[in-house]
Structure formats: C-alpha cells, structure tokens
Write an enzyme that holds these catalytic residues in place. Structure first.
Site, PDB file in Angstrom:
ATOM      1  N   THR A 257      86.369  24.434  51.622  1.00 33.93           N
ATOM      2  CA  THR A 257      86.449  23.511  52.775  1.00 33.93           C
ATOM      3  C   THR A 257      85.636  21.954  52.161  1.00 33.93           C
ATOM      4  O   THR A 257      84.651  22.101  51.614  1.00 33.93           O
ATOM      5  CB  THR A 257      85.487  24.012  53.874  1.00 33.93           C
ATOM      6  N   PHE A 259      84.252  18.717  53.110  1.00 41.55           N
ATOM      7  CA  PHE A 259      83.664  17.942  54.071  1.00 41.55           C
ATOM      8  C   PHE A 259      83.480  16.558  53.788  1.00 41.55           C
ATOM      9  O   PHE A 259      83.524  16.262  52.558  1.00 41.55           O
ATOM     10  CB  PHE A 259      82.120  18.599  54.320  1.00 41.55           C
TER      11      PHE A 259
END
Length: 359
Positions: A257, A259
C-alpha cells in the site's frame, strides 16, 4: 587479562554512558535548529533533510549493525528531536495498530501525537481545519487499486502531498491460544480475511470467519474471546498484548500500500522526485492525446495515469497522473504550462521524494 561476562558488561556500560552524552549533545543542537526554524518560519518536519541524515548514517555504517537497523534507530532519534523543537500532531485512519498507524510511525517515528480518525475524509478535515499538523492517508494498493475516498478528497483539498511511503502489508495471526487446533473463530476486516483466504482454508478449515470494522478491532475482540484469533499487524499485537501465533499468512507476498503525507507548503527538490497532478479534458475527440503530448515532447516519464469519475458531471472523468520530476524543474514547469493550455483543469497535488523502497 581474562575476558569475563562482567568485564564485557562493564565495557558496555561505559559505551552506553558515552552514547547518552552524545545523544543529549545532539538534542541540544536540534533545539537550536528548532529555534532558527521558528525565526525563519520553516516547517519542523523536513522529509528531505531527514532522508539525507538517514542516507549519511548508511554511508558511514561499517557494521556489524545493518543499515536497516541503524535507520530504524535514527528514525526515533529524529522523531525525538522534532518533539524537542515542537511537538507534532498527525492524523491517520484508526484505530491504533492499523496499517496506517504503522506507516505513520515509519515516517514520523513514535514521538508524535497521533489523532486516529474513523474514516479517510476525517483525516483531510483535521488537517484542513488546522487541528493537526499533518495527515497520512492510503492512496493505492497493489492488489485492490486506488482508494476512492482519497482520490475524491484530493480533487477539492487545499492541502498538498509532502511525502510518500510504500508499506508491505503483512498479516499476522494473533491469539492467546497456543495451538491452531484450539481456534474456533477468526476476526478481521473483510479485506484482510479475503487476502488470507487460501491460508485460512488450508490451515483453519473448520473455523468461522467474522468480519469486523478493522484489524485493530479484531485484535481487541480476540484478546477477550476464548478460542478465537485475529488477523492483524505486528503493531496490533504489541499494542493490545496478543501473542503472534503465525507470521506472514497473506496469500500474496507482494501486497503493498502506498501512503501519502498531507500538509501545507512544498517539499524541496531532491533529484529523485515525483509530482502528482489532476487534469480534466474537454469532451472532444483527441483531447486526452493532446493533454498527454507535452510529456512526450519533454521526455518526462509518466509513472501512473488513472481515470476517476467526476462527481459533478455524469460520464465525465478526471485523470490522476504521477510523473517523474519536481514542479520546480524547468522542463516539468514548461510541460505543465503547456498541459494547462490544453485542459479544462490542471491541479498540482504536490512534488515529493519518491519512495524507492518498500518497508
């Protein structure tokens, strides 16, 4: 002289005393920097300068400690130094122990005040209303794609992207039980359950899977429910005091992921930068081609381009683009000026140092 355990421990104690003295000397220098930053109205959080420090630490390291271990230690030293200069508050998606919380610690260390919010929109709200200094939100996942809530808010926010971090999403089975045989229920967020489906089917075929609001909430429930387990992070194990029974139970190891850190102001160029923009084009044939042509003309590499529905007009789309380079680079500025002439909207979301690694 015979080397004994006690003599080695005495030598370590002397080294520790020197380390403490040097750390305090460094802290005093950091306080001086903080005062100068306040006079010059410069941000306390400077991701570029902090990366320079971490890179220097790696360059002068000759072992036996690994670069990764030393950088982890220095992240906390930098975090403490910032706290001495001015305590920072950072908002992220909660609760404590979430993957957003882990990413936040990787960027800011643990010496910050964390404001946990129930949804991504609230992270934007907290920063925009100046209730916190920075926010951290997920932008995209290598398996699930872009995070729609984040894209929707980036269109309208006055904030800019100041930094990015790519986090490997590794799931852990947390339980007070000593054996897999004793587990009857597994709690987790539905997405985490889905990402561990094959492992669960293979190793816990007779258990009931229970979806909850977050992996951290799952850890809390498993902590008080006999015969249960949770899928969560190592940080959730640490925070909620639940032992790790199995590590790395995700079905796909390349689950990452990305961010981004939200704030005000701009991040200085580093030479390995990325710029994120949003564009909208006229609803005519060839409009997108014309909008993208300047990037090819300036030999600017596009790292990502994605269409996203406009909420104002049905069947119309905006395009989120990541490109190599900083908005202050001459050819990037020249390119964006031309793109602006060919589009109905051009919004620069921010220029920031690329995260080349995965943590």
């Amino acid at each position: 002289m015979e080397i004994t355990l006690e003599r080695i421990r005495l030598a370590i104690r002397e080294v520790d005393e020197k380390i403490v003295s040097l750390l305090n000397e460094r802290a005093r220098l950091a306080v001086q920097i903080g005062k100068l930053k306040e006079i010059k109205n410069v941000d306390i959080f400077d991701p570029v300068q902090e990366m320079k420090v971490l890179n220097h630490i790696s360059n002068v390291n000759h072992g036996p400690m690994s670069d990764e271990d030393l950088r982890a230690i220095y992240r906390e030293i930098l975090s403490t130094s910032r706290k001495l200069q001015k305590p920072l508050t950072v908002a992220c998606l909660g609760p404590a122990g979430s993957f957003s919380h882990i990413a936040l610690r990787k960027v800011f260390g643990s010496s910050v005040e964390v404001c946990f919010t129930p949804n991504i929109g609230n992270v934007f709200d907290e920063v925009e209303k100046e209730k916190v200094d920075y926010g951290l939100v997920p932008l995209e996942n290598s398996l699930e794609g872009s995070v729609t809530q984040t894209l929707d808010r980036l269109v309208v926010t006055t904030l800019s992207i100041r930094a990015e971090i790519c986090l490997r999403i590794s799931h852990y089975l947390l339980s007070n039980e000593k054996s897999l045989r004793d587990i009857k229920r597994v709690y987790s967020h539905p997405q985490a359950l889905g990402q561990c489906r094959e492992w669960l089917s293979r190793n816990l075929p007779h258990t009931t899977w229970v979806g909850v609001d977050s992996t951290a909430d799952a850890a809390r429930k498993a902590g008080v429910d006999e015969g249960s387990a949770a899928i969560g992070s190592y940080l959730a194990s640490e925070i909620y005091g639940i032992p790790i029974l199995e590590r790395g139970i995700e079905d796909y190891p390349h689950n990452i992921t990305r961010f981004v850190v939200l704030g005000r102001g701009e991040t200085a160029p580093t030479g390995i930068d990325k710029t994120s923009i949003i564009i909208a084009t006229p609803h005519v044939p060839g409009a997108l081609y014309r909008a993208l042509e300047p990037f090819a003309q300036e030999a600017i590499n596009l790292l990502r381009i994605e269409s996203h529905p406009s909420r104002e007009h049905i069947w119309e789309y905006r395009f989120f683009i990541d490109l190599e380079g900083h908005v202050d680079d001459q050819k990037v500025r020249r390119c964006l000026d031309e793109v602006k002439r060919r589009t109905t909207l051009l919004k620069v979301l921010g220029s920031y140092m690329q995260d080349k690694g995965v943590v």
